[in-house]
Structures are given as structure tokens and as C-alpha cells.
Design a protein around this motif. Structure first.
Motif, mmCIF file in Angstrom:
data_model
loop_
_atom_site.group_PDB
_atom_site.id
_atom_site.type_symbol
_atom_site.label_atom_id
_atom_site.label_comp_id
_atom_site.label_asym_id
_atom_site.label_seq_id
_atom_site.Cartn_x
_atom_site.Cartn_y
_atom_site.Cartn_z
ATOM 1 N N MET A 165 -3.377 -9.836 -6.296
ATOM 2 C CA MET A 165 -3.325 -10.659 -5.083
ATOM 3 C C MET A 165 -1.977 -11.372 -4.952
ATOM 4 S SD MET A 165 -4.725 -11.675 -2.319
ATOM 5 C CE MET A 165 -6.454 -11.220 -2.481
ATOM 6 N N LEU A 166 -1.472 -11.916 -6.062
ATOM 7 C CA LEU A 166 -0.184 -12.605 -6.036
ATOM 8 C C LEU A 166 0.927 -11.655 -5.613
ATOM 9 C CD1 LEU A 166 1.475 -15.146 -6.534
ATOM 10 C CD2 LEU A 166 1.633 -14.479 -8.959
ATOM 11 N N PHE A 167 0.860 -10.411 -6.112
ATOM 12 C CA PHE A 167 1.863 -9.418 -5.735
ATOM 13 C C PHE A 167 1.850 -9.182 -4.230
ATOM 14 C CE2 PHE A 167 2.742 -5.012 -4.607
ATOM 15 C CZ PHE A 167 4.059 -4.901 -5.029
ATOM 16 N N GLN A 168 0.655 -9.048 -3.651
ATOM 17 C CA GLN A 168 0.544 -8.789 -2.220
ATOM 18 C C GLN A 168 1.044 -9.961 -1.389
ATOM 19 O OE1 GLN A 168 -3.488 -7.471 -1.445
ATOM 20 N NE2 GLN A 168 -3.400 -6.019 -3.123
ATOM 21 N N ILE A 169 0.809 -11.188 -1.860
ATOM 22 C CA ILE A 169 1.318 -12.369 -1.152
ATOM 23 C C ILE A 169 2.845 -12.360 -1.132
ATOM 24 C CG2 ILE A 169 1.496 -14.882 -1.243
ATOM 25 C CD1 ILE A 169 -1.376 -14.899 -2.381
ATOM 26 N N LYS A 170 3.443 -12.078 -2.282
ATOM 27 C CA LYS A 170 4.897 -12.014 -2.366
ATOM 28 C C LYS A 170 5.444 -10.897 -1.474
ATOM 29 C CE LYS A 170 5.397 -13.912 -7.047
ATOM 30 N NZ LYS A 170 5.811 -13.614 -8.443
ATOM 31 N N SER A 171 4.739 -9.761 -1.467
ATOM 32 C CA SER A 171 5.167 -8.635 -0.633
ATOM 33 C C SER A 171 5.097 -8.995 0.839
ATOM 34 C CB SER A 171 4.300 -7.404 -0.913
ATOM 35 O OG SER A 171 4.526 -6.903 -2.201
ATOM 36 N N TYR A 172 4.062 -9.751 1.213
ATOM 37 C CA TYR A 172 3.903 -10.110 2.623
ATOM 38 C C TYR A 172 4.979 -11.108 3.056
ATOM 39 C CZ TYR A 172 1.705 -11.365 7.030
ATOM 40 O OH TYR A 172 1.456 -11.570 8.359
ATOM 41 N N SER B 63 0.246 -2.287 -4.234
ATOM 42 C CA SER B 63 0.634 -2.445 -5.638
ATOM 43 C C SER B 63 2.099 -2.063 -5.784
ATOM 44 C CB SER B 63 -0.230 -1.540 -6.524
ATOM 45 O OG SER B 63 0.047 -0.170 -6.232
ATOM 46 N N PRO B 64 2.721 -2.403 -6.916
ATOM 47 C CA PRO B 64 4.098 -1.947 -7.151
ATOM 48 C C PRO B 64 4.212 -0.429 -7.082
ATOM 49 C CG PRO B 64 3.531 -3.674 -8.715
ATOM 50 C CD PRO B 64 2.258 -3.332 -7.981
ATOM 51 N N ASP B 65 3.216 0.283 -7.600
ATOM 52 C CA ASP B 65 3.229 1.746 -7.561
ATOM 53 C C ASP B 65 3.239 2.272 -6.127
ATOM 54 O OD1 ASP B 65 3.421 2.194 -10.218
ATOM 55 O OD2 ASP B 65 1.409 3.037 -10.486
ATOM 56 N N MET B 66 2.413 1.664 -5.259
ATOM 57 C CA MET B 66 2.369 2.119 -3.870
ATOM 58 C C MET B 66 3.679 1.798 -3.142
ATOM 59 S SD MET B 66 -0.197 3.929 -3.022
ATOM 60 C CE MET B 66 -0.175 3.833 -1.220
ATOM 61 N N GLU B 67 4.290 0.682 -3.466
ATOM 62 C CA GLU B 67 5.594 0.378 -2.864
ATOM 63 C C GLU B 67 6.647 1.376 -3.326
ATOM 64 O OE1 GLU B 67 6.804 -3.678 -3.297
ATOM 65 O OE2 GLU B 67 5.519 -4.328 -1.623
#
Length: 259
Positions: free
Chosen positions: A1-8, A216-220
Motif C-alpha cells: 500500500m505504501l508503494f502505491q501511495i508513493k507511486s500515486y 508493484s515495483p515489478d509491474m512498474e
């Protein structure tokens, strides 16, 4: 979830609306499709379809597959919970409907039927299109097939199959899908495998939509690889989706568009 927030947050920082788009093709798509505020009558069908699933508290055995048809996860879940947590959102279903309506593809492939929420948007967008939808779990596909038939949405061919096996055994070199919606396996390896396997099907007007590119990092990483592929000319990042075009007449360009 934290990764997705940072990505957004990063997405918002880099994104633009239609005023920052200088490509006529993308500008027209954004203004006349993405930002189209028309209240289409088909939206009520999408809403009714979703509500019928959200009201269904029956449970089914849900099976997911790994490579080579190997079962790696099986559990019992309520239909309404699957619709709530795993299905396409109402906003995205409407956008998918508008994209299909805008491009009018004659042939569509969906990788990942689930309960058919996105499938309903695809078929409502173009009742004349020939749609093939792939799903590994027979029970969720059975629900989708029944629900779609109840709505008289009948231009769909259902394939209960493991995605990779299907794509490897299908004569893709003689098939030209004009629109493909990738929503079946949100991993870098699977996404890139499907991408490579389906490249023989592209035409100049093909539209590919990849779900959860910032999951996820993999999907990015997968999305970055897809963007750089020499056959890919235009890409649009809407955060939830990555949309790919192969238009040979266009200069290679990437857009990040706020919805």
C-alpha cells in the motif's frame, strides 16, 4: 500500500490534463473520450450488473493458476466480496465502455474475465464486436456467463483456460485483435510474456490496455519495458491503466494523463 501511495504522488506530480497534450490523436482521445461527461444509457446496465453481483452472498470455490495450468491458490469466497474487491471500479467500467465506443474495435480479447464486470463494459461499448474472454477459474466464469446472458449480452466467446497455454496454442499470427484488455495476472513475468506472445496480432490501429501498472515495483518495471519496445509508439499512463498504441505514423511519445 505504501508503494502505491508513493507511486500515486509521483504520478500526480508528472501528470497533465488535455491542456498539456500537443498530439492531435491523444488530445482528441482525452477530450472526446476520457473526459466525455455524457450520461450514456448503457451506464445503467453496468450499474445493474454490478448491483446484482454485490447483492449475491452465495459462495464459490475460486481457483487461480500459475504457469502451465498449475493450481497455486484455491479458496472459497462470497460472490459479492469478489465483485467489491477484485472487480473493475464503476468509474473505470464507464471509461472502458467509452474507449470501446470511441475506437469501435471489431475484435476484442480480454485476459481475465472474473465475474464479467469489465466484460460487460466491453460488449456494451460495441455490440457488434467479436469478444473473446479468458478465465482460469471455471466457477467465476460460470457466474459471468450467466450474468451476461441475463443482460442479453451475447457477442462473447468464453474460454476457461490458463492464459499462457491458450496464447501459446492459439494461431495468433492469423488473428488481429483490435483491442486487448490485460487484467489476468499482475506480475512482471506474466505481463511481459502475454505482451510478447500477442505482438503478432497487432495492427496499426490496435489498442492495448494494461491494468494495475503501478500495483508493484515489478509491474512498474514491466510497464517501462513495454513503453520502450520498438513497436510501441504512443503510451498513456492514467495510473490505474497503461494504454498502448502502435501507430506507425506517430513519433514515439509517452503521456501521463490525470483522470
Amino acid at each position: 500500500m505504501l508503494f502505491q501511495i508513493k507511486s500515486y504522488i509521483n504520478f500526480l506530480w508528472n501528470s497533465k490534463n488535455h491542456h498539456g497534450v500537443h498530439s492531435p490523436f491523444v488530445f482528441d482521445l482525452v477530450t472526446n473520450c476520457f473526459y466525455d461527461k455524457t450520461n450514456y444509457p448503457e451506464y445503467s446496465i453496468l450499474k445493474n450488473y454490478r448491483n446484482s453481483l454485490l447483492q449475491n452472498k452465495n459462495t464459490i470455490e475460486v481457483t487461480d493458476f500459475g504457469a502451465g495450468s498449475r493450481v497455486f491458490k484455491s479458496n472459497t469466497r462470497a460472490i459479492n466480496q469478489i465483485a467489491k474487491n477484485a472487480g473493475i471500479s464503476p468509474k473505470r467500467a464507464k471509461l472502458l465502455f467509452r474507449i470501446v465506443r470511441y475506437f469501435e474495435p471489431e475484435t476484442i480479447l480480454e485476459i481475465g474475465t472474473s465475474l464479467g464486470l469489465a466484460t460487460s463494459a466491453l460488449t456494451l461499448g460495441s455490440s457488434k464486436a467479436k469478444i473473446t474472454t479468458l478465465e482460469g477459474c471455471p466457477n467465476t466464469m460460470a457466474i459471468a456467463k450467466n450474468q451476461l446472458q441475463l443482460q442479453n449480452l451475447n457477442n462473447i466467446k468464453f474460454e476457461n483456460t490458463e492464459f499462457s497455454s491458450y496464447l501459446k496454442n492459439c494461431p495468433l499470427s492469423i488473428i488481429h485483435y483490435q483491442l486487448i484488455y490485460f487484467d489476468g495476472n499482475h506480475s512482471k513475468k506474466a505481463t511481459l510474456e502475454y505482451f510478447e506472445l500477442l505482438l503478432p496480432t497487432i495492427t496499426n490501429d490496435s489498442v492495448w490496455i494494461f491494468d494495475d501498472i503501478h500495483w508493484s515495483p515489478d509491474m512498474e518495471e514491466a510497464w517501462e519495458i513495454i513503453k520502450k519496445h520498438p513497436k510501441v509508439k504512443v503510451t498513456i499512463d492514467t495510473f490505474q491503466w497503461g494504454i498502448v498504441f502502435f501507430r506507425s505514423e506517430q513519433e514515439k511519445e509517452h503521456f501521463t494523463i490525470r483522470m
